[in-house]
Design an enzyme around this catalytic site. Structure first.
Site, PDB file in Angstrom:
ATOM      1  N   LYS A  92       0.753  -1.404  -0.398  1.00 36.06           N
ATOM      2  CA  LYS A  92       0.163  -0.027  -0.036  1.00 36.06           C
ATOM      3  C   LYS A  92       0.952   1.134  -0.032  1.00 36.06           C
ATOM      4  CE  LYS A  92      -5.010   0.459   2.379  1.00 36.06           C
ATOM      5  NZ  LYS A  92      -5.428   0.297   3.597  1.00 36.06           N
TER       6      LYS A  92
HETATM    7  O1  G3P Z   1      -8.207   2.004   4.772  1.00 32.16           O
HETATM    8  C1  G3P Z   1      -8.866   2.822   5.251  1.00 32.16           C
HETATM    9  C2  G3P Z   1      -9.473   2.657   6.333  1.00 32.16           C
HETATM   10  O2  G3P Z   1      -9.615   2.248   7.700  1.00 32.16           O
HETATM   11  C3  G3P Z   1     -10.186   4.428   6.669  1.00 32.16           C
HETATM   12  O3  G3P Z   1     -10.934   4.536   7.396  1.00 32.16           O
HETATM   13  O4  G3P Z   1     -12.692   5.156   9.327  1.00 32.16           O
HETATM   14  O5  G3P Z   1     -10.155   5.682   9.062  1.00 32.16           O
HETATM   15  O6  G3P Z   1     -11.538   6.601   7.069  1.00 32.16           O
HETATM   16  P1  G3P Z   1     -11.287   5.572   8.161  1.00 32.16           P
END
Ligand code: G3P
Length: 217
Positions: free
Chosen positions: A83
């Site tokens: 990633k």
């Molecule tokens: O894979 C990306 C994800 O973990 C981000 O999620 O809820 O932190 O925006 P969030």
């Protein structure tokens, strides 16, 4: 649509994997930090449980350092997707790793222009963050629609990996649009099963079964 689980918590991955609900796993530096474990060790353990793509994110910002980290992560297992962030250093790293046959997930995507660049760089996955766009009153699902249209217009092979999924509705909405993958926290995947009418209907069935003395075994 493929389901990836967005966590580094081994027990939660195992639970959903045993139900056939895990086509892959995504992690990021925040999720690895939350696990409290060494990134190489926990990522290796995840790869031993899940046969699908497992995304492990670099923490360098310059291309040369990103490439070195990416190559080290790729050596963990054959199903690693490295990633990288959607920066020019990340895109350069994406092109080099992709040319070497390594899967790359380009993350922190918030626009169609960014997704176009990732596809041109040969990304295996693009990760548009729906929830974080919603957080600032921009419709994250519209971005998924735009990327789907653009990729289909030109036959780009990059997989749309909808990320920053916050609700069960995000999952079905992404499926309607045609996202290739949704990566969601375990609780969001579990919430997909919840419906008040299911609960009410089951309670009524159980009451009638008890009243009638239905016995099967
Ligand atoms: O894979 C990306 C994800 O973990 C981000 O999620 O809820 O932190 O925006 P969030």
């Amino acid at each position: 649509m493929k389901f990836f689980v967005d966590t580094a918590e081994i027990d939660q991955i195992k639970e959903l994997n045993d139900l056939g609900m895990v086509d892959g796993v995504t992690t990021n530096p925040s999720l690895i930090a939350k696990s409290g474990r060494d990134i190489l060790e926990v990522t290796k353990e995840i790869c031993s449980i899940v046969s699908g793509p497992v995304s492990a994110e670099v923490v360098a910002l310059e291309a040369d350092d990103m490439l070195a980290e990416g190559r080290k992560l790729a050596k963990i297992a054959d199903n690693i997707a490295v990633k990288v962030p959607l920066t020019w250093a990340g895109l350069k790293t994406c092109k080099t790793l992709t040319d070497d046959g390594i899967m790359v997930n380009v993350t922190l995507c918030f626009s169609a222009n960014q997704a176009l660049l990732a596809a041109k760089a040969g990304a295996t996955f693009i990760s548009p963050f729906i929830g974080r766009l919603d957080d600032i009153n921009i419709d994250g699902l519209e971005l998924i629609e735009d990327i789907r249209t653009i990729y289909d217009n030109y036959g780009f092979g990059t997989n749309i990996l909808a990320a920053s999924i916050r609700t069960a509705n995000h999952m079905s909405d992404c499926a309607k649009i045609g996202a290739d993958v949704c990566t969601a926290p375990p609780n969001v995947i579990k919430a997909m099963a919840n419906h008040i009418l299911t609960d009410k209907g089951l309670a009524a069935f159980m009451a009638d079964a008890k009243k009638a003395g239905i016995k099967i075994v």
